[in-house]
Design a protein around this motif. Structure first.
Motif, PDB file in Angstrom:
ATOM      1  N   ALA A  63      46.447  49.728  62.398  1.00  0.00           N
ATOM      2  CA  ALA A  63      47.167  49.277  63.605  1.00  0.00           C
ATOM      3  C   ALA A  63      46.706  47.905  64.078  1.00  0.00           C
ATOM      4  O   ALA A  63      47.448  47.210  64.786  1.00  0.00           O
ATOM      5  N   HIS A  64      45.518  47.485  63.686  1.00  0.00           N
ATOM      6  CA  HIS A  64      45.019  46.167  64.087  1.00  0.00           C
ATOM      7  C   HIS A  64      45.866  45.035  63.513  1.00  0.00           C
ATOM      8  O   HIS A  64      45.813  43.909  64.004  1.00  0.00           O
ATOM      9  N   LEU A  65      46.636  45.309  62.478  1.00  0.00           N
ATOM     10  CA  LEU A  65      47.455  44.268  61.846  1.00  0.00           C
ATOM     11  C   LEU A  65      48.800  44.077  62.535  1.00  0.00           C
ATOM     12  O   LEU A  65      49.494  43.092  62.267  1.00  0.00           O
ATOM     13  N   ASN A  66      49.161  44.990  63.429  1.00  0.00           N
ATOM     14  CA  ASN A  66      50.460  44.897  64.104  1.00  0.00           C
ATOM     15  C   ASN A  66      50.616  43.547  64.800  1.00  0.00           C
ATOM     16  O   ASN A  66      49.771  43.152  65.589  1.00  0.00           O
ATOM     17  N   GLY A  67      51.679  42.856  64.483  1.00  0.00           N
ATOM     18  CA  GLY A  67      51.978  41.579  65.119  1.00  0.00           C
ATOM     19  C   GLY A  67      51.264  40.375  64.540  1.00  0.00           C
ATOM     20  O   GLY A  67      51.497  39.250  64.973  1.00  0.00           O
ATOM     21  N   ALA A  68      50.413  40.577  63.546  1.00  0.00           N
ATOM     22  CA  ALA A  68      49.673  39.447  62.964  1.00  0.00           C
ATOM     23  C   ALA A  68      50.574  38.649  62.025  1.00  0.00           C
ATOM     24  O   ALA A  68      51.341  39.211  61.242  1.00  0.00           O
ATOM     25  N   PHE A  69      50.473  37.339  62.111  1.00  0.00           N
ATOM     26  CA  PHE A  69      51.171  36.436  61.200  1.00  0.00           C
ATOM     27  C   PHE A  69      50.259  36.126  60.009  1.00  0.00           C
ATOM     28  O   PHE A  69      50.640  36.277  58.862  1.00  0.00           O
ATOM     29  N   LEU A  70      49.035  35.687  60.319  1.00  0.00           N
ATOM     30  CA  LEU A  70      48.016  35.435  59.300  1.00  0.00           C
ATOM     31  C   LEU A  70      46.912  36.468  59.463  1.00  0.00           C
ATOM     32  O   LEU A  70      46.543  36.822  60.587  1.00  0.00           O
ATOM     33  N   ILE A  71      46.350  36.898  58.326  1.00  0.00           N
ATOM     34  CA  ILE A  71      45.262  37.867  58.332  1.00  0.00           C
ATOM     35  C   ILE A  71      44.169  37.358  57.405  1.00  0.00           C
ATOM     36  O   ILE A  71      44.434  36.987  56.257  1.00  0.00           O
ATOM     37  N   PHE A  72      42.943  37.349  57.919  1.00  0.00           N
ATOM     38  CA  PHE A  72      41.781  37.002  57.118  1.00  0.00           C
ATOM     39  C   PHE A  72      40.925  38.243  56.925  1.00  0.00           C
ATOM     40  O   PHE A  72      40.514  38.866  57.905  1.00  0.00           O
ATOM     41  N   CYS A  73      40.663  38.617  55.672  1.00  0.00           N
ATOM     42  CA  CYS A  73      39.753  39.721  55.348  1.00  0.00           C
ATOM     43  C   CYS A  73      38.379  39.116  55.130  1.00  0.00           C
ATOM     44  O   CYS A  73      38.151  38.444  54.125  1.00  0.00           O
ATOM     45  N   CYS A  74      37.478  39.349  56.061  1.00  0.00           N
ATOM     46  CA  CYS A  74      36.160  38.719  55.998  1.00  0.00           C
ATOM     47  C   CYS A  74      35.031  39.737  56.092  1.00  0.00           C
ATOM     48  O   CYS A  74      33.950  39.418  56.592  1.00  0.00           O
ATOM     49  N   THR A  75      35.260  40.960  55.641  1.00  0.00           N
ATOM     50  CA  THR A  75      34.185  41.941  55.706  1.00  0.00           C
ATOM     51  C   THR A  75      33.365  41.873  54.424  1.00  0.00           C
ATOM     52  O   THR A  75      33.803  41.313  53.417  1.00  0.00           O
ATOM     53  N   ASN A  76      32.209  42.486  54.453  1.00  0.00           N
ATOM     54  CA  ASN A  76      31.387  42.542  53.243  1.00  0.00           C
ATOM     55  C   ASN A  76      31.590  43.868  52.511  1.00  0.00           C
ATOM     56  O   ASN A  76      30.806  44.233  51.662  1.00  0.00           O
ATOM     57  N   ASP A  77      32.671  44.576  52.863  1.00  0.00           N
ATOM     58  CA  ASP A  77      32.996  45.860  52.237  1.00  0.00           C
ATOM     59  C   ASP A  77      34.282  45.703  51.420  1.00  0.00           C
ATOM     60  O   ASP A  77      35.377  45.636  51.989  1.00  0.00           O
ATOM     61  N   PRO A  78      34.170  45.657  50.091  1.00  0.00           N
ATOM     62  CA  PRO A  78      35.358  45.465  49.253  1.00  0.00           C
ATOM     63  C   PRO A  78      36.435  46.527  49.483  1.00  0.00           C
ATOM     64  O   PRO A  78      37.628  46.222  49.415  1.00  0.00           O
ATOM     65  N   ALA A  79      36.048  47.748  49.771  1.00  0.00           N
ATOM     66  CA  ALA A  79      37.034  48.808  50.001  1.00  0.00           C
ATOM     67  C   ALA A  79      37.844  48.527  51.264  1.00  0.00           C
ATOM     68  O   ALA A  79      39.062  48.743  51.292  1.00  0.00           O
ATOM     69  N   VAL A  80      37.196  48.022  52.297  1.00  0.00           N
ATOM     70  CA  VAL A  80      37.910  47.687  53.534  1.00  0.00           C
ATOM     71  C   VAL A  80      38.843  46.510  53.289  1.00  0.00           C
ATOM     72  O   VAL A  80      40.009  46.537  53.700  1.00  0.00           O
ATOM     73  N   ASN A  81      38.374  45.496  52.602  1.00  0.00           N
ATOM     74  CA  ASN A  81      39.214  44.338  52.313  1.00  0.00           C
ATOM     75  C   ASN A  81      40.428  44.740  51.475  1.00  0.00           C
ATOM     76  O   ASN A  81      41.548  44.273  51.729  1.00  0.00           O
TER      77      ASN A  81
END
Length: 141
Positions: A63-81
């Motif tokens: 749900a955190h992605l709702n309404g996002a135009f650009l998204i940056f995956c910057c976690t250190n967890d490959p599964a989350v990214n």
């Protein structure tokens, strides 16, 4: 051959997932764009805590992605990214800072002047090299 595109981000929603050094660098670079910046992470660097951005102190949820135009995956967890890239819609542009093959765009090293902008890109292969080239251009000015 691909052509770099400079995006107009004023009033666009940009979501950064991760609260560490890379997320901080991405947010810092976006501050002057006029974008609405939201960072989602359980914890944030001191610099992120001081920035005029929206912070959500939570683990990532789709749900955190709702309404996002650009998204940056910057976690250190490959599964989350990986999950973030799977949760994004076809209308959202993704930059997975850990895997360029899952990225729709790459940041460019830029030099802004009153009447021009110089942008250097290595298409995500070597951001350090792009910065080095830009430094050489700055020195010659």
């Amino acid at each position: 051959m691909s052509y770099p595109v400079l995006l107009q981000l004023t009033d666009k929603n940009v979501t950064i997932i991760g609260g560490g050094k890379i997320a901080t660098r991405k947010a810092r670079g976006l501050l002057t764009t006029g974008a609405n910046i939201t960072v989602i992470a359980p914890t944030f660097t001191e610099e992120l805590q001081q920035m005029p951005i929206h912070r959500i102190p939570e683990n990532y949820q789709a749900a955190h992605l709702n309404g996002a135009f650009l998204i940056f995956c910057c976690t250190n967890d490959p599964a989350v990214n990986t999950q973030i890239t799977q949760d994004a819609t076809a209308h959202q542009l993704i930059n997975d800072c850990t895997d360029k093959s899952r990225s729709d765009f790459f940041n460019m090293a830029t030099l802004q002047q009153e009447d021009h902008l110089i942008a250097i890109s290595t298409s995500g292969d070597n951001p350090t090299r792009a910065k080095e080239i830009l430094q050489k251009i700055r020195k010659k000015r």
